[in-house]
Write an enzyme that holds these catalytic residues in place. Structure first.
Site, mmCIF file in Angstrom:
data_model
loop_
_atom_site.group_PDB
_atom_site.id
_atom_site.type_symbol
_atom_site.label_atom_id
_atom_site.label_comp_id
_atom_site.label_asym_id
_atom_site.label_seq_id
_atom_site.Cartn_x
_atom_site.Cartn_y
_atom_site.Cartn_z
ATOM 1 C CG HIS A 205 59.489 44.975 51.357
ATOM 2 N ND1 HIS A 205 59.328 44.194 51.062
ATOM 3 C CD2 HIS A 205 59.544 45.058 50.218
ATOM 4 C CE1 HIS A 205 58.510 43.255 49.711
ATOM 5 N NE2 HIS A 205 58.684 44.623 49.276
ATOM 6 C CB CYS A 238 54.208 46.402 43.444
ATOM 7 S SG CYS A 238 52.898 46.816 42.958
ATOM 8 C CG ASN A 247 61.207 41.201 47.155
ATOM 9 O OD1 ASN A 247 60.336 41.336 46.147
ATOM 10 N ND2 ASN A 247 60.874 42.539 48.088
HETATM 11 P P1 HMG Z 1 38.521 48.591 43.822
HETATM 12 O O1 HMG Z 1 38.329 48.360 42.801
HETATM 13 O O2 HMG Z 1 38.708 49.931 43.932
HETATM 14 O O3 HMG Z 1 37.706 48.031 44.674
HETATM 15 O O4 HMG Z 1 39.528 47.804 43.840
HETATM 16 P P2 HMG Z 1 36.066 48.046 44.806
HETATM 17 O O5 HMG Z 1 35.883 47.963 46.390
HETATM 18 O O6 HMG Z 1 35.342 49.042 44.421
HETATM 19 O O7 HMG Z 1 35.323 46.605 44.226
HETATM 20 C C1 HMG Z 1 35.800 46.147 43.101
HETATM 21 C C2 HMG Z 1 35.250 44.783 43.316
HETATM 22 O O8 HMG Z 1 36.433 44.124 43.995
HETATM 23 C C3 HMG Z 1 33.666 44.241 43.937
HETATM 24 O O9 HMG Z 1 33.528 43.004 42.885
HETATM 25 C C4 HMG Z 1 34.271 43.659 45.237
HETATM 26 O O10 HMG Z 1 34.129 43.450 45.644
HETATM 27 C C5 HMG Z 1 36.105 43.350 44.761
HETATM 28 P P3 HMG Z 1 32.747 42.619 41.835
HETATM 29 O O11 HMG Z 1 31.134 43.370 43.272
HETATM 30 O O12 HMG Z 1 33.130 43.970 41.072
HETATM 31 O O13 HMG Z 1 32.306 41.945 41.687
HETATM 32 N N1 HMG Z 1 37.099 43.752 45.882
HETATM 33 C C6 HMG Z 1 38.138 42.078 45.893
HETATM 34 N N2 HMG Z 1 37.964 40.836 45.760
HETATM 35 C C7 HMG Z 1 38.718 40.096 45.996
HETATM 36 N N3 HMG Z 1 39.652 40.176 47.561
HETATM 37 C C8 HMG Z 1 39.772 41.973 47.922
HETATM 38 C C9 HMG Z 1 38.500 42.732 46.714
HETATM 39 N N4 HMG Z 1 38.776 43.817 47.540
HETATM 40 C C10 HMG Z 1 37.477 44.446 46.709
HETATM 41 N N5 HMG Z 1 41.001 42.153 48.981
HETATM 42 C C11 HMG Z 1 41.746 46.501 45.316
HETATM 43 C C12 HMG Z 1 40.747 48.038 44.901
HETATM 44 C C13 HMG Z 1 42.107 47.218 46.968
HETATM 45 C C14 HMG Z 1 40.414 45.851 45.702
HETATM 46 C C15 HMG Z 1 42.547 46.431 43.814
HETATM 47 O O14 HMG Z 1 42.639 47.344 43.853
HETATM 48 C C16 HMG Z 1 43.177 45.694 44.490
HETATM 49 O O15 HMG Z 1 42.944 44.452 44.617
HETATM 50 N N6 HMG Z 1 44.876 45.826 44.562
HETATM 51 C C17 HMG Z 1 46.026 45.475 43.959
HETATM 52 C C18 HMG Z 1 46.986 45.492 44.440
HETATM 53 C C19 HMG Z 1 47.908 44.561 45.055
HETATM 54 O O16 HMG Z 1 47.911 43.932 45.269
HETATM 55 N N7 HMG Z 1 49.191 45.017 44.381
HETATM 56 C C20 HMG Z 1 50.384 44.967 44.720
HETATM 57 C C21 HMG Z 1 51.185 44.024 46.180
HETATM 58 S S1 HMG Z 1 51.265 45.599 47.019
HETATM 59 C C22 HMG Z 1 53.321 45.183 46.702
HETATM 60 O O17 HMG Z 1 54.163 44.589 46.036
HETATM 61 C C23 HMG Z 1 54.197 46.332 47.741
HETATM 62 C C24 HMG Z 1 55.141 45.267 48.617
HETATM 63 O O18 HMG Z 1 55.621 44.957 48.414
HETATM 64 C C25 HMG Z 1 55.406 46.813 49.349
HETATM 65 C C26 HMG Z 1 56.947 47.291 48.380
HETATM 66 O O19 HMG Z 1 57.716 46.428 47.599
HETATM 67 O O20 HMG Z 1 56.640 48.716 48.061
HETATM 68 C C27 HMG Z 1 53.548 45.168 49.726
HETATM 69 MG MG MG Z 2 57.563 44.073 47.537
#
Ligand code: HMG
Ligand code: MG
Length: 306
Positions: A205, A238, A247
């Site tokens: 990727h 990201c 990408n």
């Molecule tokens: P957090 O705040 O540490 O989570 O976030 P938590 O477990 O403490 O929960 C806080 C709140 O989030 C709670 O809700 C949970 O229920 C909710 P509240 O009680 O406050 O109403 N929650 C969720 N809600 C929906 N879906 C979930 C979820 N989990 C907890 N899955 C968390 C931790 C991981 C959720 C947050 O940091 C997050 O969503 N991060 C987003 C990361 C992301 O999308 N990054 C971009 C993609 S990665 C990328 O692009 C790289 C890639 O392309 C490869 C590359 O290029 O290298 C893949």
């Molecule tokens: Mg990516």
């Protein structure tokens, strides 16, 4: 011709960081255009916190629409934890991808966990997904350099790839999150990683920040990798990795592969239709390095057929 497999990640990686809102119907249309171009596999969305990534808040609406309109399309969704898996499964997802970064700080910034916790959560999520009968992928992000910690230790990347493979990931996706890799690094790192994970279960990727995306893909091809992520029009990045550009563009990858004797099953004119549509949605010019030439070829072909 030998086949390579391309997963178009534009609906997820491409749209997760856009300033302009793209509605669910338009996301579905983009995916339909990709499928019409011959794309066999997409990463459609992510089940992450809507506070962290509001652009993906409609994941639970989008997944059933894709399943009903495009039942044959292989559709993966990104999930960062068990809650994401639960939401994805409830929406009918059949394939998930976990995202583990190879440094402490990148995991903290991306998913609010340290490296150790992120590794354990990714393993648990992979195992739980398999128990539900889902296909699985596991990203190992910042596999070359980290925007916060500099060059990533290769040993760590190999260890994490092995752990994801051990937890049953069907594909381990080696990701150059900030587009800092070069072909020599790709060759060296993939040779080491392939000692731990069979090549046919590895994917790459690449982001294209420094214009090396296609060269890096070629290095991966030469290293025996046949599974690639790419994003139509080169959109992507990201939101939690400063300096991450788009990408490698699907159209650039297809052009390079097909001109080098590999079959992709993807039609370039179909990809141009998807790019035209994405431009109307995002209200800006899109396209990889070959876009001007590709459009000129299309214009010539249209003029020739009247
Ligand atoms: P957090 O705040 O540490 O989570 O976030 P938590 O477990 O403490 O929960 C806080 C709140 O989030 C709670 O809700 C949970 O229920 C909710 P509240 O009680 O406050 O109403 N929650 C969720 N809600 C929906 N879906 C979930 C979820 N989990 C907890 N899955 C968390 C931790 C991981 C959720 C947050 O940091 C997050 O969503 N991060 C987003 C990361 C992301 O999308 N990054 C971009 C993609 S990665 C990328 O692009 C790289 C890639 O392309 C490869 C590359 O290029 O290298 C893949
Ligand atoms: Mg990516």
């Amino acid at each position: 011709m030998e086949q390579i497999h391309i997963t178009d990640v534009s609906p997820r990686d491409g749209l997760q960081n856009q300033q302009v809102a793209v509605d669910t119907a338009a996301k579905l249309r983009l995916i339909q255009l990709l499928a019409a171009a011959g794309v066999q596999s997409v990463e459609a969305t992510s089940f992450v916190s809507p506070k962290a990534v509001p652009q993906m808040a409609d994941a639970a609406e989008l997944v059933p629409l894709i399943a009903s309109r495009l039942p044959a399309l292989r559709t993966s969704v990104l999930v960062p934890n068990l809650k994401g898996l639960e939401r994805a499964h409830a929406a009918g997802a059949r394939e998930i991808a976990v995202v583990l970064s190879a440094t402490e700080t990148m995991n903290q910034k991306n998913i609010n966990m340290g490296l150790r916790q992120a590794t354990e959560v990714s393993e648990q999520t992979l195992r739980a997904a398999q128990a539900l009968g889902l296909r699985t992928r596991a990203y190992v992000a910042v596999a070359f350099d980290c925007p916060f910690e500099g060059e990533t230790a290769l040993d760590t990347v190999v260890t994490l790839a092995l752990r994801m493979h051990g937890a049953g990931a069907g594909e381990v996706v080696i990701a150059d999150t900030i587009g800092s890799a070069s072909p020599g690094m790709v060759k060296q790192r993939l040779a080491a990683i392939a000692q731990a994970v069979p090549r046919d279960q590895l994917a790459v990727h690449f982001h294209d920040t420094r214009g090396m995306g296609v060269a890096n893909a070629w290095a991966a091809l030469e290293a025996g990798i046949r599974r690639f992520d790419a994003s139509v029009g080169g959109i992507g990045g990201c939101p939690f990795a400063p300096g991450a550009a788009g990408n490698v563009a699907t159209e650039d990858l297809v052009l390079m592969a097909e001109r080098s004797g590999f079959a992709t099953g993807i039609r370039l004119d179909g990809l141009l239709d998807a790019i035209d549509f994405a431009e109307t949605q995002l209200q800006r010019p899109l396209g990889g390095r070959a876009i001007t030439w590709l459009r000129r070829q299309r214009d010539k072909a249209r003029a020739a057929t009247g």
